[in-house]
Design a protein around this motif. Structure first.
Motif, PDB file in Angstrom:
ATOM      1  N   PHE A 180      -6.157  24.674   3.760  1.00 25.51           N
ATOM      2  CA  PHE A 180      -7.048  24.360   2.648  1.00 25.51           C
ATOM      3  C   PHE A 180      -8.462  24.634   3.160  1.00 25.51           C
TER       4      PHE A 180
ATOM      5  N   VAL B 213      -3.450  22.659   7.539  1.00 27.26           N
ATOM      6  CA  VAL B 213      -2.696  21.420   7.345  1.00 27.26           C
ATOM      7  C   VAL B 213      -1.252  21.578   7.836  1.00 27.26           C
TER       8      VAL B 213
ATOM      9  N   GLY C 205       0.821  16.128   6.712  1.00 26.55           N
ATOM     10  CA  GLY C 205       1.215  17.373   6.041  1.00 26.55           C
ATOM     11  C   GLY C 205       2.586  17.319   5.376  1.00 26.55           C
TER      12      GLY C 205
ATOM     13  N   GLU D 139       2.163  24.403  -4.043  1.00 27.32           N
ATOM     14  CA  GLU D 139       1.110  24.968  -3.196  1.00 27.32           C
ATOM     15  C   GLU D 139       1.614  26.318  -2.693  1.00 27.32           C
TER      16      GLU D 139
ATOM     17  N   THR E  26       3.663  15.897   2.476  1.00 24.76           N
ATOM     18  CA  THR E  26       3.647  16.233   1.050  1.00 24.76           C
ATOM     19  C   THR E  26       3.332  17.713   0.852  1.00 24.76           C
TER      20      THR E  26
ATOM     21  N   ARG F 284      -9.329  24.179   6.843  1.00 21.23           N
ATOM     22  CA  ARG F 284      -8.506  23.157   7.494  1.00 21.23           C
ATOM     23  C   ARG F 284      -7.036  23.560   7.452  1.00 21.23           C
TER      24      ARG F 284
ATOM     25  N   PRO G 275       3.040  10.200  10.169  1.00 25.34           N
ATOM     26  CA  PRO G 275       1.845   9.470   9.744  1.00 25.34           C
ATOM     27  C   PRO G 275       1.241  10.041   8.472  1.00 25.34           C
TER      28      PRO G 275
HETATM   29  P1  ADP Z   1       1.030  13.424   4.118  1.00 29.31           P
HETATM   30  O1  ADP Z   1       1.955  13.697   2.987  1.00 29.31           O
HETATM   31  O2  ADP Z   1       1.693  13.540   5.460  1.00 29.31           O
HETATM   32  O3  ADP Z   1       0.289  12.119   3.977  1.00 29.31           O
HETATM   33  P2  ADP Z   1      -0.532  15.548   2.991  1.00 29.31           P
HETATM   34  O4  ADP Z   1       0.323  16.750   3.016  1.00 29.31           O
HETATM   35  O5  ADP Z   1      -0.685  14.822   1.698  1.00 29.31           O
HETATM   36  O6  ADP Z   1      -0.078  14.558   4.152  1.00 29.31           O
HETATM   37  O7  ADP Z   1      -1.985  15.940   3.461  1.00 29.31           O
HETATM   38  C1  ADP Z   1      -2.266  16.582   4.691  1.00 29.31           C
HETATM   39  C2  ADP Z   1      -3.739  16.903   4.755  1.00 29.31           C
HETATM   40  O8  ADP Z   1      -4.042  17.926   3.823  1.00 29.31           O
HETATM   41  C3  ADP Z   1      -4.634  15.734   4.406  1.00 29.31           C
HETATM   42  O9  ADP Z   1      -5.717  15.721   5.285  1.00 29.31           O
HETATM   43  C4  ADP Z   1      -5.092  16.053   3.008  1.00 29.31           C
HETATM   44  O10 ADP Z   1      -6.373  15.534   2.784  1.00 29.31           O
HETATM   45  C5  ADP Z   1      -5.099  17.569   2.992  1.00 29.31           C
HETATM   46  N1  ADP Z   1      -4.854  18.087   1.654  1.00 29.31           N
HETATM   47  C6  ADP Z   1      -3.730  17.918   0.922  1.00 29.31           C
HETATM   48  N2  ADP Z   1      -3.815  18.542  -0.266  1.00 29.31           N
HETATM   49  C7  ADP Z   1      -5.040  19.145  -0.280  1.00 29.31           C
HETATM   50  C8  ADP Z   1      -5.740  19.963  -1.227  1.00 29.31           C
HETATM   51  N3  ADP Z   1      -5.189  20.282  -2.395  1.00 29.31           N
HETATM   52  N4  ADP Z   1      -6.978  20.381  -0.896  1.00 29.31           N
HETATM   53  C9  ADP Z   1      -7.536  20.056   0.293  1.00 29.31           C
HETATM   54  N5  ADP Z   1      -6.929  19.308   1.221  1.00 29.31           N
HETATM   55  C10 ADP Z   1      -5.711  18.852   0.951  1.00 29.31           C
END
Ligand code: ADP
Length: 246
Positions: free
Chosen positions: A11, A16, A39, A51, A41, A14, A35
């Motif tokens: 993203f 992920v 990543g 995504e 989700t 960053r 945790p």
């Molecule tokens: P988890 O499910 O393990 O809690 P996520 O996959 O939701 O983790 O998120 C992983 C990282 O990606 C987090 O830092 C989150 O802020 C970032 N993130 C997730 N979706 C987006 C997005 N659409 N745009 C920017 N950053 C994102």
């Protein structure tokens, strides 16, 4: 059923997901733990292309897609892949203006072009299966969170997906409602549904998972049977994570 190779998702600047390799056998249940923010989700959302991965490949049944930053994925490929997966969301995502029955019929009629009669029959069968046949004509706001999530599961099942993806399906529920949702999921696992489940319910992972996958900071740190992960892990990061839950 699903093979993921060297999957990356960025993203902005960053990263992920940083090179995920994962294989999900047909008929198995894979539980993804780790945790918050690691990543999990994003990985699930990449599997059904909510995504678009930055790079890597995903094979789902007979379809393989390679991702490349400089190429957009063809729409028909996205649709073909998405049809093979059903997603159950943390916040249910039901259509508020439709009854439980209509929610379970909707995708069948609009996406799969099934007749209303067929869709209704199938929806009623699935609502019965999740214990909600008598609530078919109720609207989401008339149902408890646990009931709404069971409608969500019936709706995902109605599309006859090859794989069901669950994104923290019980996280939004009051504790007393978690059990009824997990019970439905256990039943599906026992019947041989292929499932990928992101959850913090470690008892569910212990009892139901064929494979437990521990994700941290965008990589799979360790994976194995529940016994290997929960009882015999020597991995420092896995142990640290599990210890924090105690
Ligand atoms: P988890 O499910 O393990 O809690 P996520 O996959 O939701 O983790 O998120 C992983 C990282 O990606 C987090 O830092 C989150 O802020 C970032 N993130 C997730 N979706 C987006 C997005 N659409 N745009 C920017 N950053 C994102």
């Amino acid at each position: 059923m699903i093979t993921i190779r060297n999957l990356h998702k960025r993203f902005d600047d960053r990263e992920v997901l940083r090179g995920i390799d994962l294989h999900v056998e047909a008929g198995s249940t894979v539980v993804i733990i780790g945790p918050s923010g690691s990543g999990k989700t994003t990985l699930l959302r990449c599997i059904n292309l909510l995504e678009t991965p930055t790079s890597g490949t995903i094979t789902l049944g007979e379809h393989t897609i390679s991702f490349d930053e400089n190429q957009t994925v063809k729409k028909d490929v996205v649709i073909a892949l998405r049809k093979q997966t059903g997603m159950v969301f943390q916040n249910y995502h039901l259509f508020p203006h439709m009854t439980a029955l209509e929610n379970v019929m909707e995708g069948q009629v609009t996406v799969l072009k099934r007749s209303k009669e067929f869709a209704r029959e199938k929806a009623l069968q699935l609502l019965d299966k999740v214990g909600l046949k008598d609530r078919a004509d109720m609207y989401p706001h008339q149902l408890s969170g646990g009931q709404q999530q069971r409608v969500g599961i019936a709706r995902a099942m109605a599309m006859d997906p090859a794989v069901l993806l669950f994104d923290e399906p019980t996280s939004a529920l009051d504790p007393e409602l978690v059990g009824e949702v997990l019970k439905v999921m256990k039943e599906l696992a026992r019947e041989g549904m292929t499932m990928v489940v992101v959850t913090h319910e470690m008892n569910f992972a212990r009892e139901v998972a064929d494979q437990v996958v521990f994700v941290d900071q965008g990589v799979i740190v360790e994976q194995g049977t529940p016994e290997q992960i929960f009882l015999h892990s020597n991995n420092e990061r896995t142990l640290q994570f599990l210890n924090k839950l105690k």
